[in-house]
Design a protein around this motif. Structure first.
Motif, short mmCIF file in Angstrom:
data_model
loop_
_atom_site.label_atom_id
_atom_site.label_comp_id
_atom_site.label_asym_id
_atom_site.label_seq_id
_atom_site.Cartn_x
_atom_site.Cartn_y
_atom_site.Cartn_z
N PRO A 7 26.53 23.60 40.03
CA PRO A 7 26.36 24.36 38.78
C PRO A 7 27.03 25.73 38.82
O PRO A 7 27.57 26.19 37.82
CB PRO A 7 24.85 24.49 38.63
CG PRO A 7 24.28 23.39 39.44
CD PRO A 7 25.24 23.16 40.56
N THR A 8 27.02 26.36 39.99
CA THR A 8 27.67 27.67 40.12
C THR A 8 29.17 27.54 39.92
O THR A 8 29.77 28.34 39.19
CB THR A 8 27.37 28.28 41.51
OG1 THR A 8 25.95 28.38 41.67
CG2 THR A 8 28.00 29.64 41.67
N LEU A 9 29.79 26.55 40.54
CA LEU A 9 31.23 26.35 40.37
C LEU A 9 31.59 26.00 38.93
O LEU A 9 32.60 26.47 38.39
CB LEU A 9 31.73 25.27 41.33
CG LEU A 9 31.72 25.63 42.81
CD1 LEU A 9 32.12 24.43 43.65
CD2 LEU A 9 32.63 26.81 43.08
N PHE A 14 33.79 27.70 33.70
CA PHE A 14 33.61 27.93 32.28
C PHE A 14 33.91 29.38 31.91
O PHE A 14 34.55 29.65 30.89
CB PHE A 14 32.19 27.55 31.86
CG PHE A 14 31.92 27.74 30.41
CD1 PHE A 14 32.46 26.88 29.47
CD2 PHE A 14 31.13 28.79 29.97
CE1 PHE A 14 32.23 27.05 28.11
CE2 PHE A 14 30.89 28.97 28.62
CZ PHE A 14 31.44 28.10 27.69
N LEU A 15 33.47 30.33 32.73
CA LEU A 15 33.75 31.74 32.46
C LEU A 15 35.24 32.04 32.52
O LEU A 15 35.77 32.78 31.69
CB LEU A 15 32.99 32.63 33.45
CG LEU A 15 31.49 32.74 33.22
CD1 LEU A 15 30.83 33.52 34.34
CD2 LEU A 15 31.21 33.40 31.88
#
Length: 94
Positions: A7-9, A14-15
């Protein structure tokens, strides 16, 4: 292994994509937002080429090209249509 890495990656990706959109021209933004449609179409066309041959790949490519156009049209309607109508009603840019 930490289960929060995926989820972090995805969040970082996405950012980065959102920042990329900020620095694009309006037409570049439309193309970038609909680029995943083109990439999925390429995967399906390659699969169709392996399964049924080049004629199937051409048909699949044609179909996904129309999806790309529809995607761009949808985003244009959402983001720019109202501004375009206002500009057109006022007689164009001054």
């Amino acid at each position: 292994m930490d289960h929060k890495i995926i989820p972090t990656l995805l969040s970082i990706g996405f950012l980065v994509f959102c920042l990329y959109l900020v620095f694009q021209s309006p037409i570049g933004q439309l193309n970038a937002m609909c680029a995943p449609v083109t990439h999925v179409g390429s995967v399906f066309s390659a699969t169709a080429r392996m399964a049924d041959g080049p004629e199937s790949a051409k048909a699949m490519t044609k179909r996904f090209d129309s999806y790309f156009h529809g995607c761009r049209l949808w985003f244009w309607n959402v983001l720019y249509e109202e501004k375009y109508r206002e500009l057109k009603e006022s007689g164009g840019p001054k």
